[in-house]
Write an enzyme that holds these catalytic residues in place. Sequence first.
Site, PDB file in Angstrom:
ATOM      1  N   LYS A 128       0.599  -1.408  -0.034  1.00  0.00           N
ATOM      2  CA  LYS A 128      -0.068   0.162   0.027  1.00  0.00           C
ATOM      3  C   LYS A 128       0.769   1.246   0.028  1.00  0.00           C
ATOM      4  O   LYS A 128       0.524   2.475  -0.775  1.00  0.00           O
ATOM      5  CB  LYS A 128      -0.938  -0.060   1.078  1.00  0.00           C
ATOM      6  CG  LYS A 128      -2.051  -0.817   1.030  1.00  0.00           C
ATOM      7  CD  LYS A 128      -2.746  -1.212   2.423  1.00  0.00           C
ATOM      8  CE  LYS A 128      -3.864  -2.361   2.284  1.00  0.00           C
ATOM      9  NZ  LYS A 128      -4.456  -2.676   3.499  1.00  0.00           N
ATOM     10  N   GLN A 183      -4.418  -0.960   9.734  1.00  0.00           N
ATOM     11  CA  GLN A 183      -4.048  -2.337   9.201  1.00  0.00           C
ATOM     12  C   GLN A 183      -4.887  -3.488  10.109  1.00  0.00           C
ATOM     13  O   GLN A 183      -4.394  -3.555  11.241  1.00  0.00           O
ATOM     14  CB  GLN A 183      -2.634  -2.780   8.778  1.00  0.00           C
ATOM     15  CG  GLN A 183      -2.669  -4.066   8.111  1.00  0.00           C
ATOM     16  CD  GLN A 183      -3.362  -4.171   6.642  1.00  0.00           C
ATOM     17  OE1 GLN A 183      -3.171  -3.241   6.017  1.00  0.00           O
ATOM     18  NE2 GLN A 183      -3.930  -5.257   6.682  1.00  0.00           N
ATOM     19  N   ASP A 218     -10.887   3.037   4.531  1.00  0.00           N
ATOM     20  CA  ASP A 218     -11.265   1.761   4.468  1.00  0.00           C
ATOM     21  C   ASP A 218     -12.936   1.507   4.528  1.00  0.00           C
ATOM     22  O   ASP A 218     -13.203   0.501   4.197  1.00  0.00           O
ATOM     23  CB  ASP A 218     -10.641   0.887   5.561  1.00  0.00           C
ATOM     24  CG  ASP A 218      -9.578   0.096   4.996  1.00  0.00           C
ATOM     25  OD1 ASP A 218      -9.435  -0.289   4.040  1.00  0.00           O
ATOM     26  OD2 ASP A 218      -8.502  -0.269   6.148  1.00  0.00           O
TER      27      ASP A 218
END
Length: 282
Positions: A50, A94, A117
């Site tokens: 990422k 994460q 997200d």
Amino acid sequence: MTARVIDGRAEAALLRAQIAERVAVLQARPGLAVVLVGDDPASAVYVRNKDRAAKAAGIAVETLRLPANTSQAALLELIGRLNADPAIDAILVQLPLPAHIERRAVIEAINPAKDVDGFHPANLGRLVDGMPTLVPCTPLGVMKLLATAGMPVAGTRALVIGRSPIVGKPMAALLTNADATVTLAHSRTRDLPEECRRAQIVIAAAGRAEMVRGDWIGRGATVIDVGINRLEDGRLVGDVAFSECLSHAGAITPVPGGVGPMTIACLLENTVLAATHRRGRE
Ligand code: NAP
């Protein structure tokens, strides 16, 4: 009949190039903070990918690596600081988090406008309500791959296997919003092979290596494999027995090279979306 293989890498590369062009004309570079707690090897790889992809698109990415024994309070404090930082447009924590940290508390602490997200309940609620919002990257990538496959979603019977809040449930909401007739299967579903055979679109997100067999797939169905499973021999496979399904499906994504690259490209797209919305409001 041999299924068309949907090239997620090529689609993701196109999307990333478009995003880089959009970033280049912004007055300031979008700021993305990626937070990794602990040393889970798979998470470390995802975060590195990422970080690289964001940099390549011109996004100002800051990856914050915290030790596994970081307390929940310290993580919440960091999120508070990132929420308040005007240079940060997007925050990604994460997952999975170490067992002593409660995922929900952390996600709810993120400012929904920076929740790149799309996991915050405010964003998931907006998604279910059919409102524009930051949509979870993996299901968003799947919708883009369905469009690539030329698969009309409206009016089709779609099966989603897996009901997690980060993949299966938002996936079912997106397909419902796109007018598919959606079945959401999970570990208690009685006859999964039969549910599969009835579906014109199958999205597998169960985390079970090669669980979906060739004879589960209706002729010509579109099969999107979200699963990422590492076998004992080191090979990476999806939730779909790819070579068996090739002779039944109309179109299918491979693992690797299918959904994974699209997830990252959609993260970049969401970062730009969060940045442009936030700056538009300032
Ligand atoms: P998860 O939280 O473990 O959820 C798995 C879901 O699958 C659960 O709802 C579970 O049902 C269901 N399930 C498990 N075994 C099943 C079975 N035998 N039959 C039917 N349903 C079954 O996993 P996740 O986070 O959603 O991830 C799913 C997979 O996608 C994993 O392989 C993950 O690595 C992968 N993934 C890939 C990407 C990408 O970018 N490609 C992104 C995210 C995740 P219950 O609810 O009944 O337990």
